[in-house]
Design an enzyme around this catalytic site. Sequence first.
Site, PDB file in Angstrom:
ATOM      1  N   ARG A  73      -3.496   8.337   5.079  1.00 49.79           N
ATOM      2  CA  ARG A  73      -5.102   8.262   4.624  1.00 49.79           C
ATOM      3  C   ARG A  73      -5.594   9.106   6.198  1.00 49.79           C
ATOM      4  O   ARG A  73      -7.140   9.913   6.045  1.00 49.79           O
ATOM      5  CB  ARG A  73      -5.369   6.522   4.551  1.00 49.79           C
ATOM      6  CG  ARG A  73      -5.618   6.283   3.546  1.00 49.79           C
ATOM      7  CD  ARG A  73      -6.049   5.071   3.916  1.00 49.79           C
ATOM      8  NE  ARG A  73      -6.202   4.729   1.862  1.00 49.79           N
ATOM      9  CZ  ARG A  73      -6.829   3.346   1.681  1.00 49.79           C
ATOM     10  NH1 ARG A  73      -6.987   2.440   2.748  1.00 49.79           N
ATOM     11  NH2 ARG A  73      -6.392   2.969   0.595  1.00 49.79           N
ATOM     12  N   LYS A  89      -0.667  -6.819 -17.367  1.00 49.67           N
ATOM     13  CA  LYS A  89      -1.915  -7.241 -18.184  1.00 49.67           C
ATOM     14  C   LYS A  89      -2.857  -6.503 -19.129  1.00 49.67           C
ATOM     15  O   LYS A  89      -3.764  -6.216 -18.580  1.00 49.67           O
ATOM     16  CB  LYS A  89      -2.645  -8.197 -17.453  1.00 49.67           C
ATOM     17  CG  LYS A  89      -1.611  -9.408 -17.026  1.00 49.67           C
ATOM     18  CD  LYS A  89      -2.696 -11.007 -16.025  1.00 49.67           C
ATOM     19  CE  LYS A  89      -1.720 -12.088 -15.888  1.00 49.67           C
ATOM     20  NZ  LYS A  89      -3.002 -12.823 -15.321  1.00 49.67           N
ATOM     21  N   GLY A  93      -2.697   1.075  -7.604  1.00 47.06           N
ATOM     22  CA  GLY A  93      -1.991   0.631  -6.733  1.00 47.06           C
ATOM     23  C   GLY A  93      -0.158   0.648  -7.193  1.00 47.06           C
ATOM     24  O   GLY A  93       0.055   1.310  -5.997  1.00 47.06           O
ATOM     25  N   GLY A 153      -9.312   1.117  -6.056  1.00 49.16           N
ATOM     26  CA  GLY A 153     -10.299   0.688  -7.180  1.00 49.16           C
ATOM     27  C   GLY A 153     -10.857   1.588  -7.351  1.00 49.16           C
ATOM     28  O   GLY A 153     -11.731   1.652  -8.545  1.00 49.16           O
TER      29      GLY A 153
END
Length: 397
Positions: A35, A198, A354, A377
């Site tokens: 980062r 999911k 992720g 996110g």
Amino acid sequence: MKTIEDFNFENKKALIRVDFNVPLDGDFTVTDTNRITAAKPTIIKVLEDGGSAVLMSHLGRPKGTANPDFSLAHIAKTVSEVIGVQVKFIADCVGEVAEKAVADLQAGEVLLLENLRFHAEETTGDSGFAAQLAKLGDIYVNDAFGTAHRAHASTTVVAQYFDENKCFGYLLAKEIEAIEKVMRTGEKPVLAILGGAKVSSKITIIENILDKVDHLIIGGGMTYTFVKAKGGQVGDSICEDDKMALALEILKQAEAKGVQVHIPVDVLAADDFSNDANTQIVDSDKIPEGWQGLDAGPKTLANFKTVILESKTILWNGPVGVFEMESFAKGTIAVGNYIDEATQNGAFSLVGGGDSVAAVKQFGFQDKVSYVSTGGGAMLESLEGKTLPGIAAIIGE
């Protein structure tokens, strides 16, 4: 879209929101500098123009209190090493101490402010706190995609105090362009590979991208909800029974929109959720009781390869198996190799989210795809069609 290229920073102080929320070990040593490296080009551009850089970031979740464990003082030395410039550090991010440090800053110098989240006003998006931050720069640069989905003081509210003097840094501009390529401007055929456990966590993404893609590959644990919904036997595989009707509706919508959906036809099944379990290749709709599908099978991978190599724009969001276990990583590695080959042949490939980013790093695909997103996110919310607060604050939406 105003980027850092639209400004000359000579004799200007750039207030740059970076994402230096980096992992630290028990000795407070930075264990992954990605980062920091990602923000380097933006910082260097400011310095080479003859300006100075004031860096602000959060680290961890100190919950509005000054917790020394989360001090950015721990990373100042590493930031200096990565950027190649001695970085000054100040033990607050607002107030007289910060304002004096900024006033004393000379052209070519870099100042790192203390953790923004030592102040509760950062996460509540307090305008007074944002106004104090705004005093610390002439031009506001947002280069923190990882927090662009948060309406915090430093990511969104502060931009209100800069009129036209605000822009995206190189990293955030690249993120926006990469998502635009997948969602709007990419060369067809466009393929989305969605994996993970999911269906429920990917519903909004699937619904939003069906109008943009030509092919949709379903992989990972999501597979079994679709297979069972179509009448298949999935044994002990992970399955969201309450989402089966939704899975069928997604398939119906895809057909109506002319999107080809590719679901695994065979899987590597195991008799236990363990790297040492007994395994067998079975049809995805004939998994015996007591067995669970944990990776894509050979026929499935052959099908996936054909689709991937025919595609010109590829989004990869989620692994196709339990890649964390060596026994069930082959499918995800194979998909990475196919995307590598497609990219070499001229396709644009974006990896985001992720688990897929973790897989790409684990298996060394970072430099074999076109772009790896830095924001989990934020990336997912972009794919869901949401305008991120940190982006809207710069473009004026």
